[in-house]
Scaffold this motif. Structure first.
Motif, mmCIF file in Angstrom:
data_model
loop_
_atom_site.group_PDB
_atom_site.id
_atom_site.type_symbol
_atom_site.label_atom_id
_atom_site.label_comp_id
_atom_site.label_asym_id
_atom_site.label_seq_id
_atom_site.Cartn_x
_atom_site.Cartn_y
_atom_site.Cartn_z
ATOM 1 N N UNK A 76 36.080 -3.913 42.823
ATOM 2 C CA UNK A 76 35.613 -4.953 42.058
ATOM 3 C C UNK A 76 36.776 -6.122 42.086
ATOM 4 N N UNK A 77 36.387 -7.260 42.336
ATOM 5 C CA UNK A 77 37.292 -8.402 41.982
ATOM 6 C C UNK A 77 36.965 -9.402 40.858
ATOM 7 N N UNK A 78 37.860 -9.023 39.743
ATOM 8 C CA UNK A 78 37.192 -9.707 38.557
ATOM 9 C C UNK A 78 37.210 -11.036 38.594
ATOM 10 N N UNK A 79 37.718 -11.674 39.664
ATOM 11 C CA UNK A 79 37.945 -13.254 39.490
ATOM 12 C C UNK A 79 36.389 -13.812 40.339
ATOM 13 N N UNK A 80 35.792 -12.863 40.913
ATOM 14 C CA UNK A 80 34.463 -13.386 41.703
ATOM 15 C C UNK A 80 33.442 -12.630 41.436
ATOM 16 N N UNK A 81 33.373 -11.182 41.125
ATOM 17 C CA UNK A 81 32.608 -10.210 41.153
ATOM 18 C C UNK A 81 31.902 -10.290 39.464
ATOM 19 N N UNK A 82 30.721 -9.891 39.449
ATOM 20 C CA UNK A 82 30.318 -9.833 37.968
ATOM 21 C C UNK A 82 28.840 -9.024 38.145
ATOM 22 N N UNK A 98 20.207 -2.844 36.420
ATOM 23 C CA UNK A 98 21.607 -3.377 36.478
ATOM 24 C C UNK A 98 21.660 -4.278 37.745
ATOM 25 N N UNK A 99 22.182 -5.515 37.782
ATOM 26 C CA UNK A 99 22.350 -6.346 39.083
ATOM 27 C C UNK A 99 23.769 -6.594 39.101
ATOM 28 N N UNK A 100 24.355 -6.270 40.227
ATOM 29 C CA UNK A 100 25.646 -6.658 40.637
ATOM 30 C C UNK A 100 25.679 -7.737 41.617
ATOM 31 N N UNK A 101 26.845 -8.617 41.441
ATOM 32 C CA UNK A 101 27.132 -9.829 42.188
ATOM 33 C C UNK A 101 28.238 -9.715 42.976
ATOM 34 N N UNK A 102 28.456 -9.222 44.135
ATOM 35 C CA UNK A 102 29.663 -9.245 44.925
ATOM 36 C C UNK A 102 30.011 -10.315 45.956
ATOM 37 N N UNK A 103 31.032 -10.936 45.640
ATOM 38 C CA UNK A 103 31.483 -11.868 46.374
ATOM 39 C C UNK A 103 32.020 -11.359 48.134
ATOM 40 N N UNK A 104 31.224 -11.951 48.847
ATOM 41 C CA UNK A 104 31.855 -11.718 50.381
ATOM 42 C C UNK A 104 32.483 -12.548 51.081
ATOM 43 N N UNK A 105 33.454 -12.374 51.832
ATOM 44 C CA UNK A 105 34.202 -13.509 52.615
ATOM 45 C C UNK A 105 33.636 -13.959 53.969
#
Length: 105
Positions: A76-82, A98-105
């Motif tokens: 988890x990256x607390x700056x971008x993921x939620x 539950x819905x996870x939004x994970x930022x991918x580069x």
């Protein structure tokens, strides 16, 4: 996003007849997949966040006077993921989404 989750759980689960809850069979596997897919579609359409991976987890169980815990783990990256979560309950069943939004580069 919580409103999308709550709406989908309430609408899809309340539409099932009470008699269906007595037989907690294979139909619920497909129901959880349908709900998950619908939530994922709505999230992608409403949020328009192309660089995020959307992960949806839906759990449905019977109300049988017992407890349950649902947990998830990931990097988890607390700056971008939620995430967003919602639950539904009536006298026969409970449901959690539950819905996870994970930022991918």
């Amino acid at each position: 996003m919580t409103s999308v989750l709550e709406e989908e759980l309430r609408d899809r689960i309340d539409e099932k007849s009470v008699e269906d809850w007595a037989d907690f069979g294979d139909d619920f596997e497909s129901l959880t997949k349908e709900i998950s897919d619908k939530i994922k579609q709505k999230c992608k359409a409403e949020l328009n966040i192309p660089r995020y991976k959307i992960i949806v987890q839906v759990t449905i169980g019977q109300m049988k006077n017992q407890g349950v815990s649902v947990g998830s783990r990931c990097l988890w990256d607390t700056a971008t993921d939620n995430y967003a979560s919602a639950r539904f309950q009536n006298q026969y069943i409970w449901a959690s989404a539950v819905v996870f939004g994970i930022y991918t580069d």
